[in-house]
Design a protein around this motif. Structure first.
Motif, PDB file in Angstrom:
ATOM      1  N   VAL A 295      82.491  58.867  59.858  1.00  0.00           N
ATOM      2  CA  VAL A 295      81.954  58.237  61.065  1.00  0.00           C
ATOM      3  C   VAL A 295      82.769  57.006  61.470  1.00  0.00           C
ATOM      4  O   VAL A 295      82.322  56.212  62.289  1.00  0.00           O
ATOM      5  N   SER A 296      83.954  56.866  60.916  1.00  0.00           N
ATOM      6  CA  SER A 296      84.756  55.672  61.198  1.00  0.00           C
ATOM      7  C   SER A 296      85.188  55.593  62.660  1.00  0.00           C
ATOM      8  O   SER A 296      85.436  54.518  63.174  1.00  0.00           O
ATOM      9  N   ARG A 297      85.269  56.712  63.355  1.00  0.00           N
ATOM     10  CA  ARG A 297      85.673  56.710  64.765  1.00  0.00           C
ATOM     11  C   ARG A 297      84.516  57.072  65.700  1.00  0.00           C
ATOM     12  O   ARG A 297      84.727  57.416  66.854  1.00  0.00           O
ATOM     13  N   ALA A 298      83.321  56.987  65.198  1.00  0.00           N
ATOM     14  CA  ALA A 298      82.146  57.321  66.011  1.00  0.00           C
ATOM     15  C   ALA A 298      81.816  56.168  66.968  1.00  0.00           C
ATOM     16  O   ALA A 298      82.331  55.067  66.839  1.00  0.00           O
ATOM     17  N   ASN A 299      80.968  56.454  67.927  1.00  0.00           N
ATOM     18  CA  ASN A 299      80.524  55.423  68.859  1.00  0.00           C
ATOM     19  C   ASN A 299      79.783  54.327  68.102  1.00  0.00           C
ATOM     20  O   ASN A 299      79.103  54.598  67.118  1.00  0.00           O
ATOM     21  N   PRO A 300      79.874  53.083  68.559  1.00  0.00           N
ATOM     22  CA  PRO A 300      79.158  52.001  67.873  1.00  0.00           C
ATOM     23  C   PRO A 300      77.642  52.170  68.004  1.00  0.00           C
ATOM     24  O   PRO A 300      77.152  52.790  68.935  1.00  0.00           O
ATOM     25  N   VAL A 301      76.945  51.582  67.080  1.00  0.00           N
ATOM     26  CA  VAL A 301      75.488  51.649  67.053  1.00  0.00           C
ATOM     27  C   VAL A 301      74.930  50.316  67.508  1.00  0.00           C
ATOM     28  O   VAL A 301      75.406  49.262  67.102  1.00  0.00           O
ATOM     29  N   LEU A 302      73.932  50.358  68.371  1.00  0.00           N
ATOM     30  CA  LEU A 302      73.263  49.146  68.822  1.00  0.00           C
ATOM     31  C   LEU A 302      71.946  49.010  68.075  1.00  0.00           C
ATOM     32  O   LEU A 302      71.147  49.936  68.026  1.00  0.00           O
ATOM     33  N   VAL A 303      71.717  47.837  67.498  1.00  0.00           N
ATOM     34  CA  VAL A 303      70.474  47.555  66.801  1.00  0.00           C
ATOM     35  C   VAL A 303      69.648  46.655  67.714  1.00  0.00           C
ATOM     36  O   VAL A 303      70.064  45.556  68.050  1.00  0.00           O
ATOM     37  N   ILE A 304      68.480  47.136  68.105  1.00  0.00           N
ATOM     38  CA  ILE A 304      67.614  46.392  69.003  1.00  0.00           C
ATOM     39  C   ILE A 304      66.379  45.991  68.225  1.00  0.00           C
ATOM     40  O   ILE A 304      65.697  46.820  67.656  1.00  0.00           O
ATOM     41  N   GLY A 305      66.114  44.696  68.214  1.00  0.00           N
ATOM     42  CA  GLY A 305      64.965  44.187  67.492  1.00  0.00           C
ATOM     43  C   GLY A 305      65.390  43.346  66.311  1.00  0.00           C
ATOM     44  O   GLY A 305      66.457  43.563  65.728  1.00  0.00           O
ATOM     45  N   SER A 306      64.567  42.380  65.981  1.00  0.00           N
ATOM     46  CA  SER A 306      64.912  41.498  64.857  1.00  0.00           C
ATOM     47  C   SER A 306      63.811  41.500  63.809  1.00  0.00           C
ATOM     48  O   SER A 306      63.568  40.494  63.148  1.00  0.00           O
ATOM     49  N   GLY A 307      63.158  42.636  63.661  1.00  0.00           N
ATOM     50  CA  GLY A 307      62.180  42.781  62.592  1.00  0.00           C
ATOM     51  C   GLY A 307      62.903  43.028  61.268  1.00  0.00           C
ATOM     52  O   GLY A 307      64.125  42.943  61.185  1.00  0.00           O
ATOM     53  N   PRO A 308      62.182  43.352  60.208  1.00  0.00           N
ATOM     54  CA  PRO A 308      62.828  43.572  58.921  1.00  0.00           C
ATOM     55  C   PRO A 308      63.905  44.658  58.949  1.00  0.00           C
ATOM     56  O   PRO A 308      64.981  44.494  58.406  1.00  0.00           O
TER      57      PRO A 308
END
Length: 95
Positions: free
Chosen positions: A77-90
């Motif tokens: 997955v080194s060339r996969a699309n970036p992942v967005l993390v939404i939220g600041s919970g645990p």
């Protein structure tokens, strides 16, 4: 006689392939007559100190059948699309 035990390990101990069986034997104070087979691993990051909860099955060497392997077929997955993390919970903070 097989027995199921839950262990708490550091991430370094839980994800080390070489010497993993010896780490488990040392934590459980077992000899080489027993085989320790991991059944489930879960990361607990609810506090500052991240731990890994490991459920293992302890059985005499003659009765144990290995079912677990560190080597799994994960795709690259080194060339996969970036992942967005939404939220600041645990979960968001851990990701």
């Amino acid at each position: 006689m097989t027995k199921t035990v839950e262990l708490i390990l550091t991430p370094a101990e839980a994800f080390t392939e070489e010497g993993f069986q010896s780490i488990l034997r040392a934590k459980l104070s077992l000899t080489d007559e027993f085989y320790v087979q991991p059944l489930r691993r879960s990361i607990d990051a609810r506090s500052k100190q991240v731990i890994v909860r490991l459920l293992v099955e302890v059985a005499p060497v003659g009765q144990a059948t290995p079912r677990y392997s560190f080597k799994q077929n994960y795709k690259d997955v080194s060339r996969a699309n970036p992942v967005l993390v939404i939220g600041s919970g645990p979960a968001g903070l851990f990701a």
